[in-house]
Scaffold this active site. Structure first.
Site, PDB file in Angstrom:
ATOM      1  N   LYS A 251      27.366  42.034  41.048  1.00  0.00           N
ATOM      2  CA  LYS A 251      27.593  42.138  39.598  1.00  0.00           C
ATOM      3  C   LYS A 251      27.656  40.754  38.934  1.00  0.00           C
ATOM      4  CE  LYS A 251      31.486  44.567  39.899  1.00  0.00           C
ATOM      5  NZ  LYS A 251      31.660  44.744  41.363  1.00  0.00           N
TER       6      LYS A 251
ATOM      7  N   ARG B 207      37.304  49.853  35.261  1.00  0.00           N
ATOM      8  CA  ARG B 207      37.396  50.250  36.666  1.00  0.00           C
ATOM      9  C   ARG B 207      38.172  51.555  36.833  1.00  0.00           C
ATOM     10  NH1 ARG B 207      36.773  44.628  38.947  1.00  0.00           N
ATOM     11  NH2 ARG B 207      36.554  44.773  41.183  1.00  0.00           N
TER      12      ARG B 207
ATOM     13  N   ARG C  62      30.380  35.909  51.792  1.00  0.00           N
ATOM     14  CA  ARG C  62      30.816  35.205  50.578  1.00  0.00           C
ATOM     15  C   ARG C  62      32.171  34.517  50.807  1.00  0.00           C
ATOM     16  NH1 ARG C  62      31.302  38.715  45.101  1.00  0.00           N
ATOM     17  NH2 ARG C  62      33.400  39.202  45.796  1.00  0.00           N
TER      18      ARG C  62
ATOM     19  N   ARG D 207      37.716  32.659  47.924  1.00  0.00           N
ATOM     20  CA  ARG D 207      38.478  33.863  47.540  1.00  0.00           C
ATOM     21  C   ARG D 207      39.137  34.455  48.768  1.00  0.00           C
ATOM     22  NH1 ARG D 207      35.313  37.867  43.524  1.00  0.00           N
ATOM     23  NH2 ARG D 207      36.992  39.190  44.321  1.00  0.00           N
TER      24      ARG D 207
ATOM     25  N   ARG E  73      39.716  47.262  48.922  1.00  0.00           N
ATOM     26  CA  ARG E  73      38.995  47.145  47.646  1.00  0.00           C
ATOM     27  C   ARG E  73      37.909  48.217  47.556  1.00  0.00           C
ATOM     28  NH1 ARG E  73      37.121  41.261  48.104  1.00  0.00           N
ATOM     29  NH2 ARG E  73      36.097  41.577  46.096  1.00  0.00           N
TER      30      ARG E  73
END
Ligand code: AMP
Length: 189
Positions: free
Chosen positions: A14, A89, A128, A134, A146
């Site tokens: 996204k 969300r 990632r 992160r 998540r």
């Protein structure tokens, strides 16, 4: 105005694709995840509240998130519209967004979902995590949480926008430019 929601599970691409779409259509990109991370970095009250949830891979409560998003929309009126990334969300967030945009005499144009299967998502997120800094991308159980939050609370939004005839699905696997072209085709449809 052109107001798009770029939708999809964590790791669907996204953020990357929002940057491309924002440039192409002259939109303001609002990523609730990025705004929360900015607040955490700057140690604001909002950041302190959000951090506890984000560290566990849970959603930040609706009231906090909606208030923050509305104030960001009010701060950025310079573009041809918005690309919302990571918001809404939950159904409560989507309802609040509809109401809020109506007070600005505008509405969501389309919600476009990037579709990627769960195994590919986990691989992408762990990859990632090696470079993103992160912490929620580094731990497999947080990633799992998540994805579960997404399936439980966020995926039902597809029906919400289908019922408004605003839903488009796009295959989220392939090269970045291939996916951008698919997204543009869905926007221009
Ligand atoms: P993201 O950068 O979109 O992956 O978001 C990272 C984290 O920020 C999520 O796991 C949630 O904890 C929080 N977050 C971002 N957007 C929202 C939202 N719309 N509602 C609730 N929590 C959110």
């Amino acid at each position: 105005m052109l107001n798009l929601i770029l939708f999809g599970p964590p790791g669907a691409g996204k953020g990357t694709q929002s940057d491309k779409i924002k440039e192409h259509y002259g939109l303001v990109h609002l990523s609730t995840g990025d705004i929360f991370r900015y607040n955490i970095k700057n140690n604001t009250e909002l950041g302190k509240t959000a951090k506890d949830y984000m560290d566990k891979g849970e959603l930040v409560p609706d009231a906090v998130t909606i208030k923050m998003l509305e104030s960001e929309v009010d701060k950025h009126r310079e573009g041809n519209g918005f690309i919302f990334d990571g918001f809404p969300r939950t159904v409560a967030q989507a309802e609040a967004l509809d109401k809020f945009l109506a007070t600005k005499q505008t509405e969501i144009t389309k919600m476009i979902a990037l579709e990627v299967d769960d195994e590919e998502l986990k691989t992408r997120l762990l990859e990632r995590g090696k470079t993103s800094g992160r912490s929620d991308d580094r731990d497999e159980s947080i990633i799992e949480n998540r994805i579960q939050e997404y399936n439980r609370k966020t995926a039902p939004l597809k029906t919400f926008y289908k019922n408004q005839n605003k839903f488009e699905a796009v295959n989220g696997t392939g090269s970045i430019s291939e996916i951008t072209e698919r997204l543009k085709a869905a926007v221009d449809k």
